[in-house]
Write a protein that holds these residues in place. Structure first.
Motif, mmCIF file in Angstrom:
data_model
loop_
_atom_site.group_PDB
_atom_site.id
_atom_site.type_symbol
_atom_site.label_atom_id
_atom_site.label_comp_id
_atom_site.label_asym_id
_atom_site.label_seq_id
_atom_site.Cartn_x
_atom_site.Cartn_y
_atom_site.Cartn_z
ATOM 1 N N LEU A 1 -69.632 8.863 -12.661
ATOM 2 C CA LEU A 1 -69.934 7.763 -11.732
ATOM 3 C C LEU A 1 -71.331 7.209 -12.049
ATOM 4 O O LEU A 1 -72.162 7.894 -12.624
ATOM 5 C CB LEU A 1 -69.901 8.266 -10.286
ATOM 6 C CG LEU A 1 -68.560 8.830 -9.800
ATOM 7 C CD1 LEU A 1 -68.705 9.455 -8.420
ATOM 8 C CD2 LEU A 1 -67.495 7.739 -9.776
ATOM 9 N N SER A 2 -71.565 5.984 -11.625
ATOM 10 C CA SER A 2 -72.872 5.389 -11.892
ATOM 11 C C SER A 2 -73.918 6.041 -10.991
ATOM 12 O O SER A 2 -73.591 6.503 -9.891
ATOM 13 C CB SER A 2 -72.827 3.886 -11.621
ATOM 14 O OG SER A 2 -72.823 3.667 -10.227
ATOM 15 N N PRO A 3 -75.191 6.101 -11.443
ATOM 16 C CA PRO A 3 -76.254 6.681 -10.612
ATOM 17 C C PRO A 3 -76.320 6.006 -9.240
ATOM 18 O O PRO A 3 -76.567 6.672 -8.227
ATOM 19 C CB PRO A 3 -77.526 6.428 -11.428
ATOM 20 C CG PRO A 3 -77.049 6.356 -12.845
ATOM 21 C CD PRO A 3 -75.691 5.726 -12.781
ATOM 22 N N ALA A 4 -76.069 4.694 -9.198
ATOM 23 C CA ALA A 4 -76.144 3.985 -7.915
ATOM 24 C C ALA A 4 -75.046 4.473 -6.967
ATOM 25 O O ALA A 4 -75.279 4.674 -5.768
ATOM 26 C CB ALA A 4 -76.027 2.482 -8.139
ATOM 27 N N THR A 5 -73.829 4.664 -7.516
ATOM 28 C CA THR A 5 -72.724 5.152 -6.678
ATOM 29 C C THR A 5 -73.029 6.562 -6.178
ATOM 30 O O THR A 5 -72.838 6.885 -5.004
ATOM 31 C CB THR A 5 -71.398 5.157 -7.475
ATOM 32 O OG1 THR A 5 -71.182 3.842 -7.977
ATOM 33 C CG2 THR A 5 -70.234 5.581 -6.622
ATOM 34 N N VAL A 6 -73.522 7.426 -7.093
ATOM 35 C CA VAL A 6 -73.851 8.803 -6.701
ATOM 36 C C VAL A 6 -74.894 8.781 -5.593
ATOM 37 O O VAL A 6 -74.784 9.484 -4.586
ATOM 38 C CB VAL A 6 -74.366 9.613 -7.920
ATOM 39 C CG1 VAL A 6 -74.966 10.942 -7.471
ATOM 40 C CG2 VAL A 6 -73.227 9.852 -8.908
ATOM 41 N N SER A 7 -75.895 7.947 -5.764
ATOM 42 C CA SER A 7 -76.988 7.892 -4.794
ATOM 43 C C SER A 7 -76.478 7.437 -3.428
ATOM 44 O O SER A 7 -76.825 8.011 -2.388
ATOM 45 C CB SER A 7 -78.059 6.946 -5.344
ATOM 46 O OG SER A 7 -78.965 6.633 -4.346
ATOM 47 N N SER A 8 -75.599 6.434 -3.436
ATOM 48 C CA SER A 8 -75.070 5.921 -2.174
ATOM 49 C C SER A 8 -74.177 6.956 -1.481
ATOM 50 O O SER A 8 -74.267 7.170 -0.277
ATOM 51 C CB SER A 8 -74.332 4.612 -2.469
ATOM 52 O OG SER A 8 -73.250 4.449 -1.605
ATOM 53 N N ILE A 9 -73.322 7.618 -2.258
ATOM 54 C CA ILE A 9 -72.440 8.634 -1.653
ATOM 55 C C ILE A 9 -73.270 9.828 -1.184
ATOM 56 O O ILE A 9 -73.018 10.403 -0.121
ATOM 57 C CB ILE A 9 -71.342 9.073 -2.643
ATOM 58 C CG1 ILE A 9 -70.381 7.909 -2.894
ATOM 59 C CG2 ILE A 9 -70.578 10.281 -2.120
ATOM 60 C CD1 ILE A 9 -69.331 8.186 -3.942
ATOM 61 N N ALA A 10 -74.287 10.201 -1.977
ATOM 62 C CA ALA A 10 -75.136 11.339 -1.603
ATOM 63 C C ALA A 10 -75.815 11.071 -0.262
ATOM 64 O O ALA A 10 -75.900 11.953 0.595
ATOM 65 C CB ALA A 10 -76.183 11.600 -2.687
ATOM 66 N N ARG A 11 -76.283 9.819 -0.074
ATOM 67 C CA ARG A 11 -76.949 9.469 1.185
ATOM 68 C C ARG A 11 -75.969 9.633 2.350
ATOM 69 O O ARG A 11 -76.282 10.213 3.384
ATOM 70 C CB ARG A 11 -77.465 8.025 1.100
ATOM 71 C CG ARG A 11 -78.441 7.662 2.221
ATOM 72 C CD ARG A 11 -78.972 6.222 2.072
ATOM 73 N NE ARG A 11 -79.317 5.874 0.699
ATOM 74 C CZ ARG A 11 -78.740 4.873 0.013
ATOM 75 N NH1 ARG A 11 -77.792 4.140 0.555
ATOM 76 N NH2 ARG A 11 -79.114 4.609 -1.228
#
Ligand code: ZN
Length: 391
Positions: free
Chosen positions: A39-49
């Protein structure tokens, strides 16, 4: 059916992927998660949040200044409850299948269902308090009982080991006690699940699990799923007829397997020599110390089991047979004669079917109740990690 490729489904499946990685690998940085998931870093970051806000994951230090994500210990817990003829057990596990706490209390075989429910409810509340998890974090409750449960009525059938539970509706009773939905399964089915998740059945999708204790019952896993049969009462292997002119069984028929392999069958012939109060545990210990009489009755039980297990193998062709329950602690004293007869009576292609001792002992059913919940909660959990349940 919803569209499987909707944005909501995609996001859900991405969440599951990240949670799976955290379960499989432990703490990971967001960069590692992105690499491993694709997954893209942005997607990971959003899901992680999102997962952090919901309390499923938490930040942990990794030694350097970078922080990593890990599954939150209190993200959710599964509660397992199991009743056998003399005890009630409770276990609480986190979503990574780590057992956080376990307790057991003695219970008289003749207790009423209400009494057992009340005691188990109290134990669950105390253990949740001990591990510091509020009831809102309980993702599910599984419960095991030694007897067939009718799916249509929710009642315990009349071949149950616990007389005070026959005709009771345990699912409804325990739900009311704890204020949450409860899934009830018979004990042998739960033993089968636990051995598949943590024990001698790992990786197996066709399994015959036979529990040999006061009663004799089977849990069938066919095509990776528990097989319940019509109305959910499959697996009553203890009431397969071995000798139609044999002694009367508690189910009302004659010569059932249980009459030859259940606890009474083992204990009765030994009472003259070892006293009226001799227990299965003592008999197994004596047999292991070389007592010929104790060895003989256990071997006889093994031969009766072997004959019926061979018939069941011929019918279902399981990949593995696991023998659990209290008598399984006798190990090869029981299993060697069992295998000899099973091999003789099975068709040629099934003679090599492994017959193994369960490895979870008296914890099998309560862990199976936990496994039942974790399987049902697939939204938030993934496949269990290899290895024994952590204590
Ligand atoms: Zn019977």
């Amino acid at each position: 059916m919803s569209d499987p490729t909707s944005p909501a489904d995609l996001r859900q499946s991405n969440r599951e992927r990240l949670l799976y990685l955290l379960r499989a690998h432990g703490a990971m940085t967001q960069a590692q998660l992105a690499r491993a998931s694709g997954l893209s870093p942005a997607t990971v970051s959003s899901i992680a949040r999102e997962l952090r806000d919901e309390g499923w994951v938490e930040d942990v230090g990794t030694g350097g200044k970078r922080t990593a994500l890990s599954l939150s210990r209190t993200a959710g817990v599964a509660v397992g409850i199991d009743f056998d003829h003399s005890h009630v057990r409770v276990a609480i596990a986190d979503l990574a299948h780590n057992v956080l706490a376990e307790a057991s209390e003695p219970l008289d075989v003749d207790h009423e269902a209400e009494e057992g429910i009340g005691l188990a409810g109290k134990m669950v509340r105390e253990l949740l308090h001990d591990v510091g998890v509020g009831q809102e974090r309980v993702t599910g409750i599984g419960m095991g009982l030694p007897g067939p449960l009718r799916r249509d009525t929710g009642e315990i059938g009349d071949s149950a080991i616990l007389p005070g539970w026959i005709g009771a509706r345990p699912e409804a009773m325990m739900s009311e006690e704890l204020g949450m939905a409860v899934r009830v399964e018979n004990d042998a089915n739960l033993g089968a699940l636990a051995e598949i998740v943590w024990g001698a059945g790992r990786g197996c999708s066709e399994l015959l699990y036979v529990k040999v204790a006061s009663g004799v019952g089977a849990g069938l896993v066919l095509n990776g799923r528990l097989y319940g049969g019509h109305a959910g009462t499959a697996g009553e292997i203890g009431h397969v007829t071995v000798d139609e002119s044999g002694p009367v069984c508690r189910c009302g028929n004659r010569g059932c397997l249980e009459v030859y392999a259940g606890a009474d069958a083992v204990l009765e012939p030994l009472r003259r020599r070892h006293g009226a109060r001799v227990t299965l545990r003592q008999v197994i210990a004596l047999a292991q110390e070389g007592d010929l009489g104790c060895q003989r009755v256990i071997a006889d039980a093994g031969r009766s089991l072997g004959m019926t297990i061979a018939g069941t193998c011929n019918l279902l062709a399981p990949e593995r047979v696991i023998v659990g329950g209290e008598l399984a602690a006798a190990g090869e004293i029981l299993l060697e004669p069992l295998r000899t007869i099973a091999q003789r009576s099975a068709i040629a292609s099934l003679r090599a079917t492994p017959v193994l001792q369960g490895v979870l002992g008296e914890r099998a059913e309560v862990l199976g109740a936990v496994a039942l919940v974790l399987r049902e909660s697939r939204r938030y959990v993934a496949e269990p990690p290899a290895g024994q349940p952590a204590m």
